[in-house]
Write a protein that holds these residues in place. Structure first.
Motif, PDB file in Angstrom:
ATOM      1  N   PRO A 148       0.846  -1.196   0.000  1.00 48.62           N
ATOM      2  CA  PRO A 148       0.000   0.000   0.000  1.00 48.62           C
ATOM      3  C   PRO A 148       0.879   1.242   0.000  1.00 48.62           C
ATOM      4  CG  PRO A 148       0.135  -0.902   2.207  1.00 48.62           C
ATOM      5  CD  PRO A 148       0.862  -1.869   1.311  1.00 48.62           C
ATOM      6  N   LEU A 149       0.363   2.348  -0.504  1.00 51.37           N
ATOM      7  CA  LEU A 149       1.127   3.588  -0.486  1.00 51.37           C
ATOM      8  C   LEU A 149       1.425   4.028   0.944  1.00 51.37           C
ATOM      9  CD1 LEU A 149      -0.634   5.671  -3.272  1.00 51.37           C
ATOM     10  CD2 LEU A 149       1.622   4.592  -3.369  1.00 51.37           C
ATOM     11  N   TYR A 150       0.468   3.793   1.830  1.00 52.39           N
ATOM     12  CA  TYR A 150       0.644   4.109   3.247  1.00 52.39           C
ATOM     13  C   TYR A 150      -0.366   3.264   4.017  1.00 52.39           C
ATOM     14  CZ  TYR A 150      -3.659   6.819   2.905  1.00 52.39           C
ATOM     15  OH  TYR A 150      -4.971   7.183   2.706  1.00 52.39           O
ATOM     16  N   GLY A 151      -0.172   3.164   5.316  1.00 54.20           N
ATOM     17  CA  GLY A 151      -1.137   2.447   6.146  1.00 54.20           C
ATOM     18  C   GLY A 151      -0.863   0.959   6.240  1.00 54.20           C
ATOM     19  N   TRP A 152      -1.736   0.314   6.959  1.00 54.99           N
ATOM     20  CA  TRP A 152      -1.630  -1.126   7.249  1.00 54.99           C
ATOM     21  C   TRP A 152      -2.341  -1.951   6.183  1.00 54.99           C
ATOM     22  CZ3 TRP A 152       0.160  -4.752  10.764  1.00 54.99           C
ATOM     23  CH2 TRP A 152      -0.488  -5.986  10.774  1.00 54.99           C
ATOM     24  N   MET A 153      -1.741  -3.097   5.812  1.00 53.35           N
ATOM     25  CA  MET A 153      -2.367  -4.060   4.912  1.00 53.35           C
ATOM     26  C   MET A 153      -2.159  -5.453   5.465  1.00 53.35           C
ATOM     27  SD  MET A 153      -1.535  -4.909   0.887  1.00 53.35           S
ATOM     28  CE  MET A 153       0.043  -5.711   1.260  1.00 53.35           C
ATOM     29  N   ASN A 154      -3.226  -6.285   5.416  1.00 54.09           N
ATOM     30  CA  ASN A 154      -3.021  -7.717   5.661  1.00 54.09           C
ATOM     31  C   ASN A 154      -3.676  -8.529   4.542  1.00 54.09           C
ATOM     32  OD1 ASN A 154      -5.150  -6.696   7.794  1.00 54.09           O
ATOM     33  ND2 ASN A 154      -5.653  -8.864   7.625  1.00 54.09           N
ATOM     34  N   ASP A 155      -4.642  -9.377   4.798  1.00 59.04           N
ATOM     35  CA  ASP A 155      -5.098 -10.383   3.838  1.00 59.04           C
ATOM     36  C   ASP A 155      -5.456  -9.811   2.464  1.00 59.04           C
ATOM     37  OD1 ASP A 155      -5.069 -11.645   6.259  1.00 59.04           O
ATOM     38  OD2 ASP A 155      -7.188 -12.200   6.265  1.00 59.04           O
ATOM     39  N   PRO A 156      -4.943 -10.431   1.388  1.00 60.63           N
ATOM     40  CA  PRO A 156      -5.538 -10.165   0.070  1.00 60.63           C
ATOM     41  C   PRO A 156      -6.924 -10.779   0.025  1.00 60.63           C
ATOM     42  CG  PRO A 156      -3.941 -11.936  -0.100  1.00 60.63           C
ATOM     43  CD  PRO A 156      -3.868 -11.432   1.315  1.00 60.63           C
ATOM     44  N   ASN A 157      -7.859 -10.109  -0.616  1.00 58.47           N
ATOM     45  CA  ASN A 157      -9.211 -10.678  -0.720  1.00 58.47           C
ATOM     46  C   ASN A 157      -9.957 -10.075  -1.911  1.00 58.47           C
ATOM     47  OD1 ASN A 157      -9.734  -9.023   2.413  1.00 58.47           O
ATOM     48  ND2 ASN A 157      -9.950  -8.070   0.426  1.00 58.47           N
ATOM     49  N   GLY A 158     -11.046 -10.726  -2.294  1.00 54.65           N
ATOM     50  CA  GLY A 158     -11.884 -10.206  -3.362  1.00 54.65           C
ATOM     51  C   GLY A 158     -11.236 -10.174  -4.729  1.00 54.65           C
ATOM     52  N   MET A 159     -10.168 -10.950  -4.929  1.00 54.53           N
ATOM     53  CA  MET A 159      -9.396 -10.851  -6.169  1.00 54.53           C
ATOM     54  C   MET A 159     -10.178 -11.426  -7.355  1.00 54.53           C
ATOM     55  SD  MET A 159      -6.505 -12.141  -3.832  1.00 54.53           S
ATOM     56  CE  MET A 159      -5.613 -13.177  -4.964  1.00 54.53           C
ATOM     57  N   VAL A 160     -10.207 -10.654  -8.447  1.00 54.49           N
ATOM     58  CA  VAL A 160     -10.948 -11.082  -9.628  1.00 54.49           C
ATOM     59  C   VAL A 160     -10.246 -10.520 -10.864  1.00 54.49           C
ATOM     60  CG1 VAL A 160     -12.522  -9.094  -9.518  1.00 54.49           C
ATOM     61  CG2 VAL A 160     -13.257 -11.191 -10.684  1.00 54.49           C
ATOM     62  N   TYR A 161     -10.305 -11.272 -11.956  1.00 49.77           N
ATOM     63  CA  TYR A 161      -9.736 -10.859 -13.244  1.00 49.77           C
ATOM     64  C   TYR A 161     -10.885 -10.530 -14.186  1.00 49.77           C
ATOM     65  CZ  TYR A 161      -7.230 -11.230 -17.721  1.00 49.77           C
ATOM     66  OH  TYR A 161      -6.711 -10.991 -18.962  1.00 49.77           O
ATOM     67  N   LYS A 162     -10.810  -9.341 -14.799  1.00 47.58           N
ATOM     68  CA  LYS A 162     -11.874  -8.941 -15.725  1.00 47.58           C
ATOM     69  C   LYS A 162     -11.302  -8.037 -16.804  1.00 47.58           C
ATOM     70  CE  LYS A 162     -16.638  -7.172 -15.844  1.00 47.58           C
ATOM     71  NZ  LYS A 162     -16.522  -6.248 -16.976  1.00 47.58           N
ATOM     72  N   ASP A 163     -11.574  -8.389 -18.043  1.00 47.19           N
ATOM     73  CA  ASP A 163     -11.217  -7.558 -19.197  1.00 47.19           C
ATOM     74  C   ASP A 163      -9.747  -7.160 -19.199  1.00 47.19           C
ATOM     75  OD1 ASP A 163     -13.883  -7.672 -19.974  1.00 47.19           O
ATOM     76  OD2 ASP A 163     -14.407  -5.817 -18.938  1.00 47.19           O
ATOM     77  N   GLY A 164      -8.880  -8.143 -18.934  1.00 45.67           N
ATOM     78  CA  GLY A 164      -7.448  -7.894 -18.993  1.00 45.67           C
ATOM     79  C   GLY A 164      -6.855  -7.249 -17.757  1.00 45.67           C
ATOM     80  N   VAL A 165      -7.641  -7.071 -16.705  1.00 41.44           N
ATOM     81  CA  VAL A 165      -7.168  -6.395 -15.496  1.00 41.44           C
ATOM     82  C   VAL A 165      -7.278  -7.335 -14.300  1.00 41.44           C
ATOM     83  CG1 VAL A 165      -7.489  -4.433 -13.941  1.00 41.44           C
ATOM     84  CG2 VAL A 165      -7.838  -4.142 -16.410  1.00 41.44           C
ATOM     85  N   TRP A 166      -6.179  -7.433 -13.549  1.00 35.99           N
ATOM     86  CA  TRP A 166      -6.152  -8.190 -12.296  1.00 35.99           C
ATOM     87  C   TRP A 166      -6.489  -7.225 -11.162  1.00 35.99           C
ATOM     88  CZ3 TRP A 166      -4.706 -13.430 -12.661  1.00 35.99           C
ATOM     89  CH2 TRP A 166      -4.118 -13.820 -13.874  1.00 35.99           C
ATOM     90  N   HIS A 167      -7.610  -7.461 -10.502  1.00 33.30           N
ATOM     91  CA  HIS A 167      -8.012  -6.617  -9.375  1.00 33.30           C
ATOM     92  C   HIS A 167      -7.584  -7.274  -8.067  1.00 33.30           C
ATOM     93  CE1 HIS A 167     -10.482  -3.766 -11.677  1.00 33.30           C
ATOM     94  NE2 HIS A 167     -10.782  -4.809 -12.439  1.00 33.30           N
ATOM     95  N   LEU A 168      -6.837  -6.533  -7.290  1.00 34.65           N
ATOM     96  CA  LEU A 168      -6.376  -6.999  -5.985  1.00 34.65           C
ATOM     97  C   LEU A 168      -6.998  -6.108  -4.918  1.00 34.65           C
ATOM     98  CD1 LEU A 168      -4.557  -8.541  -3.990  1.00 34.65           C
ATOM     99  CD2 LEU A 168      -2.700  -6.981  -4.614  1.00 34.65           C
ATOM    100  N   TYR A 169      -7.910  -6.676  -4.145  1.00 37.26           N
ATOM    101  CA  TYR A 169      -8.444  -5.992  -2.968  1.00 37.26           C
ATOM    102  C   TYR A 169      -7.719  -6.559  -1.748  1.00 37.26           C
ATOM    103  CZ  TYR A 169     -11.969  -4.771  -6.407  1.00 37.26           C
ATOM    104  OH  TYR A 169     -12.587  -4.313  -7.544  1.00 37.26           O
ATOM    105  N   TYR A 170      -7.720  -5.816  -0.672  1.00 41.02           N
ATOM    106  CA  TYR A 170      -6.948  -6.271   0.492  1.00 41.02           C
ATOM    107  C   TYR A 170      -7.444  -5.584   1.764  1.00 41.02           C
ATOM    108  CZ  TYR A 170      -4.526  -1.966  -0.943  1.00 41.02           C
ATOM    109  OH  TYR A 170      -4.239  -0.682  -1.338  1.00 41.02           O
ATOM    110  N   GLN A 171      -7.230  -6.257   2.874  1.00 39.23           N
ATOM    111  CA  GLN A 171      -7.561  -5.703   4.177  1.00 39.23           C
ATOM    112  C   GLN A 171      -6.666  -4.495   4.444  1.00 39.23           C
ATOM    113  OE1 GLN A 171     -10.033  -7.483   6.823  1.00 39.23           O
ATOM    114  NE2 GLN A 171     -10.594  -7.127   4.698  1.00 39.23           N
ATOM    115  N   TYR A 172      -7.283  -3.365   4.744  1.00 37.91           N
ATOM    116  CA  TYR A 172      -6.543  -2.110   4.734  1.00 37.91           C
ATOM    117  C   TYR A 172      -7.016  -1.194   5.857  1.00 37.91           C
ATOM    118  CZ  TYR A 172      -4.589   2.223   2.717  1.00 37.91           C
ATOM    119  OH  TYR A 172      -3.908   3.384   2.498  1.00 37.91           O
TER     120      TYR A 172
END
Length: 617
Positions: A148-172
């Motif tokens: 992350p640019l700043y702040g706390w991050m833990n678990d990756p979650n909600g990850m999905v691939y759509k239209d050539g883009v890998w989306h990475l969501y994460y606990q933040y």
């Protein structure tokens, strides 16, 4: 009261403090009114983009109620500075322009008098600004791992691939670099290497904080949100843990919360829903971690809204010492055969093989209702680990990945010390993206194979060293590592222990820090010793030796691929038979690699060292 509201925001009105002793002089755009020893109002000029809040990490959380036009907008928890300011975190004011914004702050540490409370450093350090500087200030920020640019991050979650883009969501946590205020942060990439940071995706609401979950594409509109909508299911966590639904019609940029939430409630703690489309049964399946019961609950649904509990898996199986979290379930082919098996991922904390958190998995069969694990020759369900380092957790896969790929990413830390590692602007990174496969070992068991995703090859910059063959004996054979970008690099080598003696591969620097990695062919093990790797004293649990089985056959050659970043080392057996992820914090970059085989002779073959681009600069 009216007079206090009309005071100059810069507190320049002569005698303001004398006339109104509850008023503290603050920066332009901020007025502070003390109501008691632990309750304070902070009035904010909403004409700017951000209110920058001063943080002191050693302090306790203050409860910050954001009140807009007299109505409670949100509540966040911030370690407001008492005696010094470690860093600032931004509260966005963009949605409140032209409105009255007041922070009703309740601190947990009471003071004996208001005069004493007014002395806290935070009250004079709030700043309104149109900018928030996210340029890196950290020595140990990874150069080629997602952070992350700043702040706390833990678990990756909600990850999905759509239209050539890998989306990475994460606990933040956008309000500090320790765990709190769980939301879904969001980054995206077209190549799994270069990441674009986006605004928060899903924030807390009246049902609670936003814990881990999963996302899927719904091409046939089974949920009624539209064809190809991204549908996400996550845990809302407050007094209890319940499961909530959201969907996105703009390719994962923003989400609408389902008004019928929660969609799953239980009488006991359960979290981290992971759902997928089961083509064989024509319905959706869902795994839900029954955390304290050490089991996974399996559900099915026709529409992602109405879920039926089918079965439970895991009671008394595998590692049971900690809570079970972050499940995943998918089918893979067994390498070299036509056989297919299902792999069930179960992250556990604590109870990992080297202490703290880790990722275990089970191989078996799944019929849409029940997961049946494979057993060993003695009729037991073996415990298997996806990674043999201390810093690999919460690993789950992207849904709808192209070309039938099963691509995963993990959180690169350990709950034993994640909040204490020597960074402050941010905490935690993700592992490199990895591809999952299955192989059958000589013991007849099926294990997971883990290799870096093919996109990782794009990180290579220059080939800085190449040796077809080096002899290693009692005296270490030393090779310089690249000086570019603090020595970050990729190292490929084959270790051939001609007499079966242990072979050491050591990374070191001029300050005396070192990591000793040892291949022992007679025991079929690979060890990683980071006890003298650099800064280790922030936690008694950090100095450690981790051990991986090499699954070696009669061939004594071990092929390795090693990635060295500013604060981590990831080791992969070339065919993926084991992976090992460990954090390191050297006082200076490692600048050499050395090879030795005390008591025997060994050959280091096909040594190649590539410098790596700094993608986070």
């Amino acid at each position: 009261m009216e007079k206090i509201i009309k005071l100059s925001l810069s507190c320049l009105m002569a005698g303001a403090s004398a006339l109104f002793p509850s008023v503290v002089c603050a920066a332009d755009g901020v007025t502070v009114n003390h109501l008691g020893v632990n309750n304070t109002l902070v009035r904010v000029d909403s004409g700017k983009r951000f209110l920058l809040m001063p943080v002191q990490e050693s302090n306790d959380d203050a409860t910050v109620n954001v009140v807009v036009d007299g109505k409670l907008e949100k509540t966040v928890y911030v370690r407001l500075a008492k005696s010094k300011v470690d860093y600032y975190v931004p509260l966005s004011l963009e949605d409140y322009s032209g409105h009255d914004v007041v922070l009703n702050v309740v601190t947990s540490q009471s003071r004996s008098t208001v005069r004493e409370a007014k002395e806290d450093a935070c009250w004079s350090r709030f700043v309104v600004s149109d900018t928030f500087d996210t340029s890196n200030r950290e020595k140990y920020r990874p150069a080629f791992h997602h952070t992350p640019l700043y702040g706390w991050m833990n678990d990756p979650n909600g990850m999905v691939y759509k239209d050539g883009v890998w989306h990475l969501y994460y606990q933040y946590n956008p309000y500090g670099s320790k765990w709190q205020n769980m939301t879904w942060g969001h980054s995206s990439s077209t190549d799994l290497i270069n990441w674009t940071h986006h605004p928060l995706a899903i924030e807390a609401n009246g049902l609670g904080a936003v814990f881990s979950g999963s996302s899927v594409l719904d091409p046939d509109n089974t949920a009624g949100f539209g064809n190809d909508a991204i549908v996400s299911l996550y845990t809302s966590a407050a007094a209890s843990q319940i499961q909530s639904l959201a969907h996105s019609k703009d390719n994962g940029a923003t989400f609408e919360i389902y008004p019928g939430n929660p969609v799953i409630t239980l009488e006991s703690e359960a979290r981290d829903p992971n759902m997928f489309w089961n083509a064989a049964t024509g319905e959706w399946n869902l795994l839900l971690a029954h955390a304290l019961d050490h089991e996974m609950l399996i559900f099915r649904s026709p529409d992602l809204k109405n879920w039926t509990l089918s079965s439970a898996f895991g009671k008394g199986l595998g590692a049971q010492d900690g809570v079970w979290e972050c499940p995943d379930l998918f089918e893979l082919s067994v390498d070299g055969t036509e056989e297919k098996k299902w792999m069930l991922i179960c992250n556990i904390n604590p109870g990992g093989p080297f202490g703290g958190s880790a990722t275990q998995y089970f191989i078996g069969d799944f019929d849409g209702n029940t997961f049946t694990p494979d057993k060993d020759d003695e009729g037991n369900v073996p415990t298997k680990w996806m990674d043999f380092g201390k810093d690999h957790y919460a690993t789950v896969s992207w849904s709808d990945a192209p070309d039938n790929r099963r691509t995963v990413i993990g959180w690169m830390s350990n709950w034993q010390y994640a909040a204490e590692v020597p960074t402050m602007q941010f905490r935690s990174a993700n592992t490199l993206p990895r591809e999952m496969g299955l192989f059958k070992a000589t013991d007849g068991q099926i294990y997971v194979s883990t290799v870096p995703s093919p996109e990782v090859d794009m990180l290579r910059d220059r080939l800085v060293s190449r040796h077809s063959k080096l002899s290693a004996g009692k005296n270490p054979r030393k090779i310089s590592l690249p000086a570019d970008n603090d020595g970050i690099c990729e190292i490929l080598l084959d270790i051939d222990s001609r007499k079966g003696a242990p072979v050491s591969v050591m990374l070191s620097n001029d300050e005396g820090d070192y990591v000793d990695m040892v291949y022992n062919p007679s025991e079929s093990t690979f060890t990683f010793d980071r006890r003298k790797s650099g800064v280790t004293d922030f936690s008694q649990d950090f100095p450690a030796v981790t051990v991986a089985p090499t699954f070696s056959d009669e061939d004594s050659t071990l092929k390795l691929r090693i990635f060295v970043d500013r604060s981590s080392i990831e080791v992969f057996e070339a065919d993926g038979k084991f992976a090992m992820t460990n954090l390191v914090f050297p006082t200076a970059p490692y600048n050499r690699i050395s090879f030795s085989a005390d008591g025997g002779k060994a050959d280091i073959r096909n040594l190649r060292i590539f410098s790596i681009k700094d993608i986070n600069d």
